[in-house]
Motif scaffolding. Structure first.
Motif, PDB file in Angstrom:
ATOM      1  N   ALA A 135       7.967  21.881   0.523  1.00 56.14           N
ATOM      2  CA  ALA A 135       8.284  21.849  -0.917  1.00 56.14           C
ATOM      3  C   ALA A 135       7.286  20.965  -1.678  1.00 56.14           C
ATOM      4  O   ALA A 135       7.334  20.893  -2.904  1.00 56.14           O
ATOM      5  N   MET A 136       6.415  20.292  -0.946  1.00 55.89           N
ATOM      6  CA  MET A 136       5.378  19.463  -1.583  1.00 55.89           C
ATOM      7  C   MET A 136       3.983  20.069  -1.414  1.00 55.89           C
ATOM      8  O   MET A 136       2.983  19.407  -1.669  1.00 55.89           O
ATOM      9  N   ASP A 137       3.914  21.338  -0.999  1.00 56.07           N
ATOM     10  CA  ASP A 137       2.608  21.983  -0.814  1.00 56.07           C
ATOM     11  C   ASP A 137       2.072  22.471  -2.155  1.00 56.07           C
ATOM     12  O   ASP A 137       2.221  23.643  -2.514  1.00 56.07           O
ATOM     13  N   GLY A 183      11.481  29.142  -1.781  1.00 54.82           N
ATOM     14  CA  GLY A 183      12.533  28.467  -1.030  1.00 54.82           C
ATOM     15  C   GLY A 183      13.493  27.667  -1.885  1.00 54.82           C
ATOM     16  O   GLY A 183      14.370  28.217  -2.539  1.00 54.82           O
ATOM     17  N   ASP A 184      13.268  26.354  -1.920  1.00 53.28           N
ATOM     18  CA  ASP A 184      14.217  25.413  -2.511  1.00 53.28           C
ATOM     19  C   ASP A 184      14.612  25.661  -3.959  1.00 53.28           C
ATOM     20  O   ASP A 184      15.781  25.575  -4.313  1.00 53.28           O
ATOM     21  N   THR A 185      13.620  25.923  -4.822  1.00 49.87           N
ATOM     22  CA  THR A 185      13.920  26.049  -6.240  1.00 49.87           C
ATOM     23  C   THR A 185      14.889  27.196  -6.496  1.00 49.87           C
ATOM     24  O   THR A 185      15.830  27.061  -7.265  1.00 49.87           O
ATOM     25  N   PRO A 193      11.396  16.063   6.400  1.00 51.12           N
ATOM     26  CA  PRO A 193       9.935  15.871   6.444  1.00 51.12           C
ATOM     27  C   PRO A 193       9.346  15.329   5.133  1.00 51.12           C
ATOM     28  O   PRO A 193       8.347  14.603   5.159  1.00 51.12           O
ATOM     29  N   HIS A 194       9.939  15.686   3.981  1.00 51.97           N
ATOM     30  CA  HIS A 194       9.428  15.196   2.694  1.00 51.97           C
ATOM     31  C   HIS A 194       9.683  13.706   2.560  1.00 51.97           C
ATOM     32  O   HIS A 194       8.800  12.924   2.202  1.00 51.97           O
ATOM     33  N   THR A 195      10.917  13.320   2.885  1.00 47.70           N
ATOM     34  CA  THR A 195      11.310  11.923   2.803  1.00 47.70           C
ATOM     35  C   THR A 195      10.480  11.078   3.771  1.00 47.70           C
ATOM     36  O   THR A 195      10.184   9.907   3.498  1.00 47.70           O
ATOM     37  N   ALA A 237      19.411  19.376  -2.183  1.00 49.39           N
ATOM     38  CA  ALA A 237      18.109  18.789  -2.503  1.00 49.39           C
ATOM     39  C   ALA A 237      18.167  18.265  -3.941  1.00 49.39           C
ATOM     40  O   ALA A 237      19.047  18.655  -4.720  1.00 49.39           O
ATOM     41  N   PHE A 238      17.223  17.391  -4.295  1.00 49.89           N
ATOM     42  CA  PHE A 238      17.299  16.743  -5.610  1.00 49.89           C
ATOM     43  C   PHE A 238      17.202  17.744  -6.759  1.00 49.89           C
ATOM     44  O   PHE A 238      17.616  17.454  -7.880  1.00 49.89           O
ATOM     45  N   LYS A 239      16.682  18.950  -6.488  1.00 51.79           N
ATOM     46  CA  LYS A 239      16.503  19.926  -7.563  1.00 51.79           C
ATOM     47  C   LYS A 239      17.834  20.365  -8.184  1.00 51.79           C
ATOM     48  O   LYS A 239      17.851  20.893  -9.279  1.00 51.79           O
ATOM     49  N   ASP A 240      18.956  20.114  -7.476  1.00 49.98           N
ATOM     50  CA  ASP A 240      20.268  20.426  -8.065  1.00 49.98           C
ATOM     51  C   ASP A 240      20.500  19.660  -9.373  1.00 49.98           C
ATOM     52  O   ASP A 240      21.104  20.195 -10.302  1.00 49.98           O
ATOM     53  N   VAL A 294       8.336   7.771  -4.309  1.00 51.89           N
ATOM     54  CA  VAL A 294       8.825   9.105  -4.655  1.00 51.89           C
ATOM     55  C   VAL A 294       7.926  10.184  -4.032  1.00 51.89           C
ATOM     56  O   VAL A 294       6.826  10.462  -4.529  1.00 51.89           O
ATOM     57  N   PRO A 295       8.355  10.807  -2.919  1.00 61.09           N
ATOM     58  CA  PRO A 295       7.582  11.884  -2.297  1.00 61.09           C
ATOM     59  C   PRO A 295       7.300  12.990  -3.319  1.00 61.09           C
ATOM     60  O   PRO A 295       8.216  13.458  -3.992  1.00 61.09           O
ATOM     61  N   SER A 296       6.028  13.417  -3.439  1.00 51.93           N
ATOM     62  CA  SER A 296       5.643  14.206  -4.610  1.00 51.93           C
ATOM     63  C   SER A 296       4.871  15.471  -4.288  1.00 51.93           C
ATOM     64  O   SER A 296       4.068  15.516  -3.357  1.00 51.93           O
ATOM     65  N   GLY A 297       5.143  16.518  -5.105  1.00 47.73           N
ATOM     66  CA  GLY A 297       4.436  17.786  -4.996  1.00 47.73           C
ATOM     67  C   GLY A 297       3.949  18.216  -6.364  1.00 47.73           C
ATOM     68  O   GLY A 297       2.770  18.147  -6.690  1.00 47.73           O
ATOM     69  N   ASN A 298       4.901  18.648  -7.207  1.00 47.81           N
ATOM     70  CA  ASN A 298       4.571  19.016  -8.583  1.00 47.81           C
ATOM     71  C   ASN A 298       4.714  17.842  -9.545  1.00 47.81           C
ATOM     72  O   ASN A 298       4.506  17.976 -10.744  1.00 47.81           O
ATOM     73  N   PHE A 299       5.144  16.700  -9.048  1.00 45.60           N
ATOM     74  CA  PHE A 299       5.234  15.420  -9.779  1.00 45.60           C
ATOM     75  C   PHE A 299       6.357  15.351 -10.813  1.00 45.60           C
ATOM     76  O   PHE A 299       6.365  14.458 -11.654  1.00 45.60           O
ATOM     77  N   GLY A 300       7.310  16.301 -10.759  1.00 45.40           N
ATOM     78  CA  GLY A 300       8.425  16.240 -11.705  1.00 45.40           C
ATOM     79  C   GLY A 300       9.369  15.079 -11.394  1.00 45.40           C
ATOM     80  O   GLY A 300       9.843  14.382 -12.293  1.00 45.40           O
ATOM     81  N   ASN A 301       9.627  14.873 -10.112  1.00 42.15           N
ATOM     82  CA  ASN A 301      10.515  13.802  -9.701  1.00 42.15           C
ATOM     83  C   ASN A 301       9.912  12.447 -10.086  1.00 42.15           C
ATOM     84  O   ASN A 301      10.582  11.596 -10.682  1.00 42.15           O
ATOM     85  N   ALA A 302       8.629  12.247  -9.779  1.00 45.47           N
ATOM     86  CA  ALA A 302       7.983  10.977 -10.104  1.00 45.47           C
ATOM     87  C   ALA A 302       7.879  10.771 -11.619  1.00 45.47           C
ATOM     88  O   ALA A 302       8.038   9.641 -12.107  1.00 45.47           O
TER      89      ALA A 302
HETATM   90  C1  LIG Z   1      10.559  19.974  -4.942  1.00 41.60           C
HETATM   91  C2  LIG Z   1      10.638  19.047  -3.795  1.00 41.60           C
HETATM   92  C3  LIG Z   1       9.766  17.936  -3.663  1.00 41.60           C
HETATM   93  C4  LIG Z   1       8.649  17.671  -4.641  1.00 41.60           C
HETATM   94  O1  LIG Z   1       9.117  17.249  -5.899  1.00 41.60           O
HETATM   95  P1  LIG Z   1       8.178  17.361  -7.191  1.00 41.60           P
HETATM   96  O2  LIG Z   1       9.048  17.057  -8.346  1.00 41.60           O
HETATM   97  O3  LIG Z   1       7.640  18.766  -7.210  1.00 41.60           O
HETATM   98  O4  LIG Z   1       7.085  16.356  -7.018  1.00 41.60           O
HETATM   99  C5  LIG Z   1       9.950  17.073  -2.591  1.00 41.60           C
HETATM  100  N1  LIG Z   1      10.905  17.298  -1.652  1.00 41.60           N
HETATM  101  C6  LIG Z   1      11.764  18.348  -1.752  1.00 41.60           C
HETATM  102  C7  LIG Z   1      12.781  18.537  -0.691  1.00 41.60           C
HETATM  103  C8  LIG Z   1      11.666  19.251  -2.818  1.00 41.60           C
HETATM  104  O5  LIG Z   1      12.507  20.307  -2.878  1.00 41.60           O
END
Ligand SMILES: *Cc1c(COP(=O)(O)O)cnc(C)c1O
Length: 427
Positions: free
Chosen positions: A300-302, A135-137, A353-355, A103-106, A245-253
């Protein structure tokens, strides 16, 4: 170069201090005092992602004690493939999931681990990283810090409330990683982490730090992959693309907005969310209201209170600027499912599902070139994706190797004393 908090202009600190602290003392998030001026002639279309990022981030570390180490950090952190997949004339998928935990968090976790390990080494200390995860983090953090021997990481997760495959990825580590399964919910794990920072034992016995997604060292590589992608596509003659950019905590965006602020050719940025629609509502009403998060297929976007919104507000300090620059749409679980199916039929391409929130939103946008950020490998969400496409996904070698390792994990009650006992025993 100096860093300030989003909540006040003082005190300015160095980047290493901002990384070491994580969160500013006033509760704000660290941001560059001003963005550096980029010399675009430094970059070439032959640059690997690691080389490009080393050049780009060196200016963010200007006059910092870590400035000379940035190249080395990038070479070790970004040793996995980088893929921009063309799907049709106007659609590209930026596959950010080729790192060790898919996942992108790497990207962010691995760069942060390099930085914290080196800061600790120079101070002749061991930093203890305490994280709660749903989970992911947690797996990205555990994998990134594993065998970085000036650090040790303690990963708390809620027992029985994450998937088997997720649990396996959190418990397959040894040496400097301790996985702790807590009899409680994710919120209980998070509360244990928060309380530790005010607790005498933790203050006296260890040098405590955290690795959550608000750390500025996690944002810098996320900025770099948008800078790199837009630069490479322009070098190949594509007109400037918009980024979804699929977003949850908005770090990626936030990374994408920073790359655009530096002058890289990102035409515009769109932030899809799942049913957690707080950004959509904010942009429509002008008042931000945090909500309880709702559980969705894109888990991961909840997020009902996105922590990096503060950085986006800081970048666009007036309502007009925010409306001009930020767009968001929300996507239901049913639409996530139908989009996974459609994209598979149309391109023979499987997405997570996020993508899927990104692919759906892109369909409603202008007929111009778009890059959709793909945040995770669909194989991580096999139980959702496989029934929809009617096919079994093969496990990538990296994940199979992790899943085959022996597991190590301690179980505790939801209490600080129990946590301190297992950490003391581990010492
Ligand atoms: C963390 C995560 C997101 C959300 O990214 P944010 O930086 O929190 O907006 C989207 N998809 C996946 C798979 C993630 O692990």
């Amino acid at each position: 170069m100096k860093y300030i908090s989003t909540r006040s202009k003082e005190p300015k600190i160095s980047l290493s201090e901002a990384i070491r602290l994580g969160l500013a003392k006033d509760g704000g998030l660290f941001v560059p005092e001003q963005f550096p001026t980029i010399d675009f002639s430094e970059f070439t279309k032959e640059d690997s992602f690691a080389d490009f990022t080393a050049k780009l981030l060196t200016s963010f570390f200007k006059d910092d004690s870590l400035e000379e180490s940035v190249s080395q950090f990038c070479a070790s952190a970004f040793d996995f493939p980088f893929e921009i997949r063309a799907l049709d004339n106007n659609t590209w998928c930026l596959e950010l999931f080729h790192g060790p935990t898919l996942a992108f968090k790497d990207f962010g976790a691995r760069f942060l681990a390099e930085c914290l390990n080196e800061i600790a080494r120079r101070q002749n200390r061991i930093f203890t990283i305490l994280v709660a995860t749903s989970g992911d983090t947690g797996s990205a953090v555990a994998s990134a810090f594993h065998n970085k021997m000036n650090t040790r990481a303690i990963i708390l997760f809620p027992r029985g409330r994450i998937s088997k495959r997720q649990e396996k990825q959190l418990t397959c580590w040894d040496n400097n990683i301790l996985s702790v399964s807590v009899d409680g919910r994710f919120d209980d794990c998070q509360l244990l982490v928060k309380s530790a920072f005010d607790h005498a034992w933790w203050q006296e016995q260890v040098t405590l730090t955290t690795a959550n997604s608000i750390n500025v060292a996690r944002l810098l590589p996320q900025m770099a992959y948008y800078a790199y992608t837009s630069f490479m596509m322009k070098s190949q003659g594509t007109m400037p693309c918009g980024f979804v950019v699929p977003s949850g905590n908005f770090g990626n965006a936030t990374g994408a907005y920073w790359a655009k602020a530096l002058g890289f050719p990102l035409r515009e940025i769109v932030m899809p969310t799942n049913a957690n629609r707080v950004l959509f509502d904010y942009l429509n009403t002008g008042t931000f209201e945090a909500r309880q998060s709702i559980a969705t297929l894109a888990n991961a976007m909840d997020v009902g209170r996105p922590s990096n919104l503060e950085r986006i507000d800081h970048l666009f300090p007036s309502w007009e600027l925010l409306q001009e620059n930020v767009a968001s749409y929300f996507v239901s679980d049913d639409t996530i499912k139908s989009t996974i199916e459609q994209v598979y039929k149309e391109y023979e391409y499987v997405i997570c599902p996020h993508t899927a929130t990104g692919f759906h939103v892109k369909k409603g946008l202008a007929d111009l070139p778009w890059v959709i950020a793909s945040t995770a490998d669909p194989v991580k969400f096999d139980s959702i994706v496989e029934p929809i496409i009617g096919k079994t996904l093969s496990l990538p070698k990296k994940l199979k190797e992790l899943l085959d390792k022996p597991t190590q994990c301690v179980e505790i009650d939801n209490s600080m004393d129990a946590l301190i006992d297992v950490v003391t025993a581990w010492n």
